[in-house]
Design an enzyme around this catalytic site. Structure first.
Site, PDB file in Angstrom:
ATOM      1  N   PHE A   1      22.699  62.302 -21.034  1.00 30.39           N
ATOM      2  CA  PHE A   1      22.006  62.740 -19.822  1.00 30.39           C
ATOM      3  C   PHE A   1      22.406  61.838 -18.667  1.00 30.39           C
ATOM      4  O   PHE A   1      22.300  60.620 -18.763  1.00 30.39           O
ATOM      5  CB  PHE A   1      20.484  62.691 -20.008  1.00 30.39           C
ATOM      6  CG  PHE A   1      19.750  63.229 -18.818  1.00 30.39           C
ATOM      7  CD1 PHE A   1      19.606  64.599 -18.632  1.00 30.39           C
ATOM      8  CD2 PHE A   1      19.233  62.379 -17.859  1.00 30.39           C
ATOM      9  CE1 PHE A   1      18.951  65.106 -17.506  1.00 30.39           C
ATOM     10  CE2 PHE A   1      18.570  62.876 -16.730  1.00 30.39           C
ATOM     11  CZ  PHE A   1      18.432  64.239 -16.562  1.00 30.39           C
TER      12      PHE A   1
ATOM     13  N   ASP B   1      26.252  54.269 -18.064  1.00 25.59           N
ATOM     14  CA  ASP B   1      25.058  54.760 -17.381  1.00 25.59           C
ATOM     15  C   ASP B   1      23.877  53.986 -17.944  1.00 25.59           C
ATOM     16  O   ASP B   1      23.400  54.271 -19.040  1.00 25.59           O
ATOM     17  CB  ASP B   1      24.925  56.272 -17.613  1.00 25.59           C
ATOM     18  CG  ASP B   1      23.652  56.840 -16.981  1.00 25.59           C
ATOM     19  OD1 ASP B   1      22.758  56.054 -16.588  1.00 25.59           O
ATOM     20  OD2 ASP B   1      23.554  58.080 -16.905  1.00 25.59           O
TER      21      ASP B   1
ATOM     22  N   LYS C   1      16.074  54.083 -12.057  1.00 29.91           N
ATOM     23  CA  LYS C   1      14.759  54.001 -12.715  1.00 29.91           C
ATOM     24  C   LYS C   1      14.035  52.668 -12.493  1.00 29.91           C
ATOM     25  O   LYS C   1      13.381  52.494 -11.485  1.00 29.91           O
ATOM     26  CB  LYS C   1      14.898  54.342 -14.205  1.00 29.91           C
ATOM     27  CG  LYS C   1      15.172  55.835 -14.437  1.00 29.91           C
ATOM     28  CD  LYS C   1      14.797  56.307 -15.833  1.00 29.91           C
ATOM     29  CE  LYS C   1      14.767  57.822 -15.921  1.00 29.91           C
ATOM     30  NZ  LYS C   1      15.985  58.444 -16.411  1.00 29.91           N
TER      31      LYS C   1
HETATM   32  C1  LIG Z   1      16.860  59.432 -15.760  1.00 27.46           C
HETATM   33  C2  LIG Z   1      18.314  59.281 -15.996  1.00 27.46           C
HETATM   34  C3  LIG Z   1      19.254  59.703 -15.035  1.00 27.46           C
HETATM   35  C4  LIG Z   1      18.849  60.438 -13.772  1.00 27.46           C
HETATM   36  O1  LIG Z   1      18.112  59.625 -12.904  1.00 27.46           O
HETATM   37  P1  LIG Z   1      17.350  60.337 -11.669  1.00 27.46           P
HETATM   38  O2  LIG Z   1      16.763  59.170 -10.934  1.00 27.46           O
HETATM   39  O3  LIG Z   1      16.340  61.257 -12.274  1.00 27.46           O
HETATM   40  O4  LIG Z   1      18.355  61.056 -10.879  1.00 27.46           O
HETATM   41  C5  LIG Z   1      20.573  59.450 -15.271  1.00 27.46           C
HETATM   42  N1  LIG Z   1      20.994  58.845 -16.406  1.00 27.46           N
HETATM   43  C6  LIG Z   1      20.125  58.430 -17.340  1.00 27.46           C
HETATM   44  C7  LIG Z   1      20.633  57.732 -18.556  1.00 27.46           C
HETATM   45  C8  LIG Z   1      18.766  58.646 -17.184  1.00 27.46           C
HETATM   46  O5  LIG Z   1      17.907  58.268 -18.137  1.00 27.46           O
END
Ligand SMILES: *Cc1c(COP(=O)(O)O)cnc(C)c1O
Length: 408
Positions: free
Chosen positions: A139, A224, A253
């Site tokens: 994700f 990420d 986050k």
């Molecule tokens: C939550 C998340 C995102 C997206 O972040 P947003 O602030 O919602 O755009 C991207 N990568 C990972 C691994 C995430 O957990």
């Protein structure tokens, strides 16, 4: 008690129906506790989805926000500002990175990372080197590029045509990566621990192997760390626990502890491909966001706090194992630090949301990671009493769901 006229029904009348929020409406939070409109108290194991690393309304963050709000709110990137320069200095001093780009969310930080990887390859090797390799279940956010790199087909459905040049492989399968990577690959993108995909930890050998393959093919390794970053796993960033250093890292986050902010970190040599005008953001580097994030980083990047994360995990795991000993619902407890996944067994496949709703009835807020995994990502400074009280609520919820049976 709140005397607002707004209720959960209002949501259905005025909001786009892409979310389905719980029935109660939280109105106040302090530490790891939350109160709803009726004054009911909850223990929060969600941390706003791995965001509120210092709990709700941490007094030092409240102060920082108040002070900055009386100094300077916004300028745009036509000017720089002291909070942004301070935060970027902290990030470069405490990680592999030498350069920082600020965004407002995880998806935007990833968007910048993927664009930079393409641009770097374009500048150094030519337009043919544009393939991004990513992993199933990954994700990376909800913009069109990030859902395309993400490994969940359902998030792309109906939004086609999506950007091309992206290959998805099974996660933790080094042979598959070795077979797929080539001199056309510009980047390999992974979460060191897949979050939304079910709390699946990257195998150390897989991560090391991916690094070696990227080096061999002049591809950038992008981590990420939007979910794993800022203390979540008991290190400032998860890569610090892997013997591998990425070329680009994204963080969001937890970075703002609840204030929206994201960042992309990289080396000086790679950053050089984002020349003047190639990328940008109106809000990126906003002084309010950067002042708060700077305080978050200062408080979280502390050995005692990070070691506390590892200790608190043990308390969570022990309680989850006790629940499992009584009810036999989990196959394993996954993740690292306070990114905790409890995988449901065969009997309970697809039923994670039932446990989430029941936990809320027993005053404990939890998350799911897909249909089969319960997830917890609480404040990194949650105290033992709050852990115990929240776990009591979860234990009652599990007993209730198990008594009703999987088909209830
Ligand atoms: C939550 C998340 C995102 C997206 O972040 P947003 O602030 O919602 O755009 C991207 N990568 C990972 C691994 C995430 O957990």
């Amino acid at each position: 008690m709140s005397h607002s006229n707004y209720t959960r029904e209002t949501f259905d009348q005025v909001m786009v129906p892409n979310y389905s929020p719980q029935n109660m409406i939280p109105v106040k939070g302090q530490g790891s506790r939350v109160w709803d409109q009726e004054g009911r108290e909850y223990i929060d194991f969600t941390g706003g989805i791995a965001v509120n690393v210092l709990g709700h309304c941490h007094p030092e963050l409240v102060n920082t926000l108040k002070e900055q709000s009386e100094q300077l709110w916004h300028l745009s990137n036509v000017y720089t500002n002291e909070p942004a320069l301070k935060l970027a200095s902290q990030l470069t001093q405490n990680t592999f990175a030498e350069r920082v780009f600020f965004a407002n969310s995880g998806a935007e930080a990833n968007e910048a990372a993927f664009k930079l990887a393409r641009r770097y390859a374009f500048n150094h090797y030519g337009a043919e080197k544009n393939e991004i390799i990513a992993f199933n279940q990954a994700f990376h956010g909800r913009t069109l590029f990030t859902v395309s790199v993400g490994g969940q087909q359902k998030y792309r459905e109906g939004f086609e045509p999506v950007p091309g040049g992206i290959t998805h492989l099974p996660f933790n399968d080094l042979a598959a990566l070795e077979a797929a990577i080539s001199d056309k690959t510009c980047a390999v993108v992974m979460e060191p621990i897949q979050g939304e995909g079910g709390i699946i930890t990257g195998d150390p050998e897989f991560i090391k192997g991916a690094r070696a393959l990227c080096d061999k093919h002049n591809a950038l390794l992008v981590f990420d760390e939007v979910q794993t970053g800022v203390g979540r796993v008991g290190e400032l960033y998860a890569y610090m626990d892997t013997e591998v250093i990425p070329d680009i890292l994204t963080t969001a986050k937890a970075l703002g502890g609840g204030f929206p902010v994201g960042a992309m970190l990289t080396t000086e040599a790679i950053a050089a491909s984002f020349t003047i005008g190639t990328h940008g953001s109106t809000y990126g580097g906003n002084p309010l966001a950067c002042a708060v994030a700077s305080k978050v980083l200062e408080l979280v990047n502390d050995r005692a706090l990070l070691d506390g994360v590892k200790r608190k995990r043990e308390r969570f795991v022990a309680k989850l194992e006790a629940i499992n000993a009584e009810h036999q619902i989990f196959t394993e407890i996954r993740g690292k630090g306070l990114l905790i996944g409890a995988a449901l067994n065969q009997t309970w496949q697809g039923k994670a949301a039932k446990f989430l709703a029941a936990a809320r009835e027993h005053n404990t807020m939890i998350l799911v990671a897909g249909p089969n995994v319960l997830r917890m990502a609480p404040s990194l400074i949650i105290d033992d009493q709050d852990i115990d009280e929240g776990m009591e609520g979860l234990a009652k919820a599990v007993a209730q769901v198990v008594t009703a049976g999987p088909d209830a």
